[in-house]
Motif scaffolding. Structure first.
Motif, PDB file in Angstrom:
ATOM      1  N   VAL A 139      29.566  45.656  34.875  1.00  0.00           N
ATOM      2  CA  VAL A 139      30.890  46.132  35.265  1.00  0.00           C
ATOM      3  C   VAL A 139      31.246  45.481  36.596  1.00  0.00           C
ATOM      4  CG1 VAL A 139      32.243  48.152  35.900  1.00  0.00           C
ATOM      5  CG2 VAL A 139      30.584  48.306  34.054  1.00  0.00           C
ATOM      6  N   GLU A 140      32.394  44.841  36.643  1.00  0.00           N
ATOM      7  CA  GLU A 140      32.810  44.120  37.837  1.00  0.00           C
ATOM      8  C   GLU A 140      33.373  45.064  38.883  1.00  0.00           C
ATOM      9  OE1 GLU A 140      32.201  40.941  38.174  1.00  0.00           O
ATOM     10  OE2 GLU A 140      31.474  40.751  36.133  1.00  0.00           O
ATOM     11  N   GLU A 141      33.135  44.726  40.118  1.00  0.00           N
ATOM     12  CA  GLU A 141      33.674  45.487  41.238  1.00  0.00           C
ATOM     13  C   GLU A 141      35.179  45.246  41.302  1.00  0.00           C
ATOM     14  OE1 GLU A 141      33.390  48.233  43.984  1.00  0.00           O
ATOM     15  OE2 GLU A 141      31.609  47.440  43.013  1.00  0.00           O
ATOM     16  N   THR A 142      35.959  46.310  41.379  1.00  0.00           N
ATOM     17  CA  THR A 142      37.418  46.151  41.361  1.00  0.00           C
ATOM     18  C   THR A 142      38.028  46.114  42.756  1.00  0.00           C
ATOM     19  OG1 THR A 142      37.721  48.533  41.125  1.00  0.00           O
ATOM     20  CG2 THR A 142      37.667  47.221  39.090  1.00  0.00           C
ATOM     21  N   SER A 143      37.207  46.212  43.800  1.00  0.00           N
ATOM     22  CA  SER A 143      37.751  46.228  45.156  1.00  0.00           C
ATOM     23  C   SER A 143      38.373  44.884  45.530  1.00  0.00           C
ATOM     24  CB  SER A 143      36.666  46.608  46.166  1.00  0.00           C
ATOM     25  OG  SER A 143      35.621  45.657  46.117  1.00  0.00           O
ATOM     26  N   ASP A 144      37.930  43.803  44.921  1.00  0.00           N
ATOM     27  CA  ASP A 144      38.504  42.491  45.223  1.00  0.00           C
ATOM     28  C   ASP A 144      39.461  42.044  44.110  1.00  0.00           C
ATOM     29  OD1 ASP A 144      36.424  42.225  43.428  1.00  0.00           O
ATOM     30  OD2 ASP A 144      35.688  40.348  44.276  1.00  0.00           O
ATOM     31  N   TYR A 145      40.127  43.000  43.513  1.00  0.00           N
ATOM     32  CA  TYR A 145      41.033  42.738  42.402  1.00  0.00           C
ATOM     33  C   TYR A 145      42.170  41.784  42.794  1.00  0.00           C
ATOM     34  CZ  TYR A 145      44.804  43.528  39.064  1.00  0.00           C
ATOM     35  OH  TYR A 145      45.817  43.346  38.159  1.00  0.00           O
ATOM     36  N   GLU A 146      42.873  42.086  43.861  1.00  0.00           N
ATOM     37  CA  GLU A 146      44.044  41.276  44.241  1.00  0.00           C
ATOM     38  C   GLU A 146      43.694  39.817  44.514  1.00  0.00           C
ATOM     39  OE1 GLU A 146      47.210  41.938  43.902  1.00  0.00           O
ATOM     40  OE2 GLU A 146      46.846  43.995  43.289  1.00  0.00           O
ATOM     41  N   PRO A 147      42.619  39.526  45.293  1.00  0.00           N
ATOM     42  CA  PRO A 147      42.271  38.111  45.496  1.00  0.00           C
ATOM     43  C   PRO A 147      41.903  37.405  44.182  1.00  0.00           C
ATOM     44  CG  PRO A 147      41.089  39.487  47.071  1.00  0.00           C
ATOM     45  CD  PRO A 147      41.790  40.405  46.120  1.00  0.00           C
ATOM     46  N   PHE A 154      49.901  35.185  30.454  1.00  0.00           N
ATOM     47  CA  PHE A 154      49.221  35.779  31.615  1.00  0.00           C
ATOM     48  C   PHE A 154      49.486  37.276  31.676  1.00  0.00           C
ATOM     49  CE2 PHE A 154      48.298  36.873  35.999  1.00  0.00           C
ATOM     50  CZ  PHE A 154      47.058  36.265  36.149  1.00  0.00           C
ATOM     51  N   ASN A 155      50.705  37.687  31.345  1.00  0.00           N
ATOM     52  CA  ASN A 155      51.015  39.122  31.307  1.00  0.00           C
ATOM     53  C   ASN A 155      50.122  39.844  30.316  1.00  0.00           C
ATOM     54  OD1 ASN A 155      52.877  39.531  33.274  1.00  0.00           O
ATOM     55  ND2 ASN A 155      54.657  39.438  31.933  1.00  0.00           N
ATOM     56  N   HIS A 156      49.793  39.173  29.217  1.00  0.00           N
ATOM     57  CA  HIS A 156      48.948  39.804  28.210  1.00  0.00           C
ATOM     58  C   HIS A 156      47.510  39.967  28.715  1.00  0.00           C
ATOM     59  CE1 HIS A 156      48.260  41.339  24.228  1.00  0.00           C
ATOM     60  NE2 HIS A 156      47.155  40.611  24.157  1.00  0.00           N
ATOM     61  N   VAL A 157      47.103  39.148  29.660  1.00  0.00           N
ATOM     62  CA  VAL A 157      45.794  39.325  30.300  1.00  0.00           C
ATOM     63  C   VAL A 157      45.816  40.613  31.134  1.00  0.00           C
ATOM     64  CG1 VAL A 157      44.234  38.351  32.050  1.00  0.00           C
ATOM     65  CG2 VAL A 157      45.216  36.873  30.289  1.00  0.00           C
ATOM     66  N   LEU A 158      46.971  40.949  31.688  1.00  0.00           N
ATOM     67  CA  LEU A 158      47.108  42.137  32.550  1.00  0.00           C
ATOM     68  C   LEU A 158      47.419  43.413  31.776  1.00  0.00           C
ATOM     69  CD1 LEU A 158      49.351  40.588  35.362  1.00  0.00           C
ATOM     70  CD2 LEU A 158      46.856  40.761  35.323  1.00  0.00           C
ATOM     71  N   PHE A 159      48.192  43.298  30.707  1.00  0.00           N
ATOM     72  CA  PHE A 159      48.684  44.468  29.980  1.00  0.00           C
ATOM     73  C   PHE A 159      48.338  44.397  28.504  1.00  0.00           C
ATOM     74  CE2 PHE A 159      51.496  43.813  33.566  1.00  0.00           C
ATOM     75  CZ  PHE A 159      51.575  45.073  34.127  1.00  0.00           C
ATOM     76  N   LYS A 160      48.121  45.574  27.894  1.00  0.00           N
ATOM     77  CA  LYS A 160      47.890  45.647  26.449  1.00  0.00           C
ATOM     78  C   LYS A 160      49.210  45.647  25.703  1.00  0.00           C
ATOM     79  CE  LYS A 160      43.530  48.076  26.085  1.00  0.00           C
ATOM     80  NZ  LYS A 160      42.866  49.237  25.539  1.00  0.00           N
ATOM     81  N   GLY A 161      50.112  46.464  26.136  1.00  0.00           N
ATOM     82  CA  GLY A 161      51.419  46.572  25.505  1.00  0.00           C
ATOM     83  C   GLY A 161      52.485  46.426  26.565  1.00  0.00           C
ATOM     84  N   GLU A 186      48.746  49.054  31.174  1.00  0.00           N
ATOM     85  CA  GLU A 186      47.922  48.117  31.929  1.00  0.00           C
ATOM     86  C   GLU A 186      46.471  48.209  31.469  1.00  0.00           C
ATOM     87  OE1 GLU A 186      46.981  46.805  36.553  1.00  0.00           O
ATOM     88  OE2 GLU A 186      48.114  48.631  36.149  1.00  0.00           O
ATOM     89  N   ARG A 187      45.817  47.050  31.374  1.00  0.00           N
ATOM     90  CA  ARG A 187      44.394  47.025  31.046  1.00  0.00           C
ATOM     91  C   ARG A 187      43.609  47.576  32.233  1.00  0.00           C
ATOM     92  NH1 ARG A 187      43.584  43.884  26.550  1.00  0.00           N
ATOM     93  NH2 ARG A 187      45.216  42.384  26.118  1.00  0.00           N
ATOM     94  N   GLU A 188      42.392  48.035  31.966  1.00  0.00           N
ATOM     95  CA  GLU A 188      41.530  48.489  33.053  1.00  0.00           C
ATOM     96  C   GLU A 188      41.296  47.322  34.003  1.00  0.00           C
ATOM     97  OE1 GLU A 188      37.888  50.261  31.747  1.00  0.00           O
ATOM     98  OE2 GLU A 188      38.921  51.476  30.246  1.00  0.00           O
ATOM     99  N   ARG A 189      41.184  47.634  35.293  1.00  0.00           N
ATOM    100  CA  ARG A 189      40.995  46.574  36.290  1.00  0.00           C
ATOM    101  C   ARG A 189      39.737  45.757  36.016  1.00  0.00           C
ATOM    102  NH1 ARG A 189      44.293  47.190  41.252  1.00  0.00           N
ATOM    103  NH2 ARG A 189      46.283  47.708  40.294  1.00  0.00           N
ATOM    104  N   SER A 190      38.659  46.419  35.630  1.00  0.00           N
ATOM    105  CA  SER A 190      37.411  45.687  35.358  1.00  0.00           C
ATOM    106  C   SER A 190      37.596  44.709  34.197  1.00  0.00           C
ATOM    107  CB  SER A 190      36.269  46.654  35.073  1.00  0.00           C
ATOM    108  OG  SER A 190      36.568  47.469  33.959  1.00  0.00           O
ATOM    109  N   SER A 191      38.382  45.095  33.191  1.00  0.00           N
ATOM    110  CA  SER A 191      38.669  44.214  32.061  1.00  0.00           C
ATOM    111  C   SER A 191      39.515  43.022  32.512  1.00  0.00           C
ATOM    112  CB  SER A 191      39.399  44.987  30.967  1.00  0.00           C
ATOM    113  OG  SER A 191      39.782  44.129  29.930  1.00  0.00           O
ATOM    114  N   GLN A 192      40.491  43.277  33.367  1.00  0.00           N
ATOM    115  CA  GLN A 192      41.331  42.193  33.882  1.00  0.00           C
ATOM    116  C   GLN A 192      40.494  41.197  34.682  1.00  0.00           C
ATOM    117  OE1 GLN A 192      45.014  43.316  35.876  1.00  0.00           O
ATOM    118  NE2 GLN A 192      44.999  45.261  34.762  1.00  0.00           N
ATOM    119  N   LYS A 208      38.019  35.788  35.314  1.00  0.00           N
ATOM    120  CA  LYS A 208      36.865  34.912  35.484  1.00  0.00           C
ATOM    121  C   LYS A 208      36.648  34.007  34.275  1.00  0.00           C
ATOM    122  CE  LYS A 208      34.444  37.777  38.781  1.00  0.00           C
ATOM    123  NZ  LYS A 208      33.216  38.513  39.095  1.00  0.00           N
ATOM    124  N   LEU A 209      37.095  34.445  33.122  1.00  0.00           N
ATOM    125  CA  LEU A 209      36.909  33.656  31.904  1.00  0.00           C
ATOM    126  C   LEU A 209      38.036  32.648  31.654  1.00  0.00           C
ATOM    127  CD1 LEU A 209      35.530  36.404  29.492  1.00  0.00           C
ATOM    128  CD2 LEU A 209      34.248  34.545  30.563  1.00  0.00           C
TER     129      LEU A 209
END
Length: 162
Positions: free
Chosen positions: A5-13, A44-51, A55-61, A66-67
């Motif tokens: 599970v990825e740390e979400t504290s550095d989400y914005e960067p 790119f929006n689809h990477v951020l949102f499901k519908g 919004e997708r979970e931050r860890s999923s985003q 990264k991929l």
């Protein structure tokens, strides 16, 4: 690296880096499909949102951020696609300054590969006669045992939301 599970504290960067990579990516030729693949804002929006508003979970985003470089590489180098789905969907279009629903044929291709012991799937989408474009990247996706492409639906899950 991608299994935990990825740390979400550095989400914005991480989001900013992913947006930069995505924005710099020019259309690439997909040998698997034989067409140019564009990288639209919708992808790119689809990477951020499901519908539309989910919004997708931050860890999923973060995992998808990264991929992204691997996804671009996979599109450039894969010679075959493993999944295909064709369906009709309704889209809102403008006709003489009015919004109307119009049914269009939508095609999805799934290209699957294993990078650094991690199975990923890249989904490409084409609406009607429009451009083929990047739609999504799905980490740790399970696939059918049947590997042959069958025109119809061979995808597991829902490519519209995955």
């Amino acid at each position: 690296m991608y299994g935990r599970v990825e740390e979400t504290s550095d989400y914005e960067p991480q989001k900013a880096v992913a947006q930069e990579i995505y924005a710099r990516t020019k259309p690439v030729h997909s040998p698997a499909i034989g067409e140019l693949v564009t990288f639209t804002a919708e992808g790119f929006n689809h990477v951020l949102f499901k519908g539309r508003r989910s919004e997708r979970e931050r860890s999923s985003q973060i995992m998808r951020f990264k991929l992204l470089p691997w996804a671009i590489r996979l599109i450039k180098h894969a010679n075959t696609f493993q999944e295909f789905e064709e369906t009709n969907r309704e889209y809102e279009v403008k006709v003489r300054k009015r919004r109307r629903l119009k049914t269009k044929l939508v095609r999805y291709w799934g290209i699957i590969a294993i990078f650094q012991e991690r199975k990923i799937k890249v989904i490409l989408r084409k609406i009607g006669n429009g451009q083929l474009h990047f739609w999504s990247i799905v980490p740790a996706w399970t696939t059918n045992k049947h590997r042959d492409v069958i025109f119809g639906s061979t995808m597991k899950g829902d490519p519209e939301t995955d």
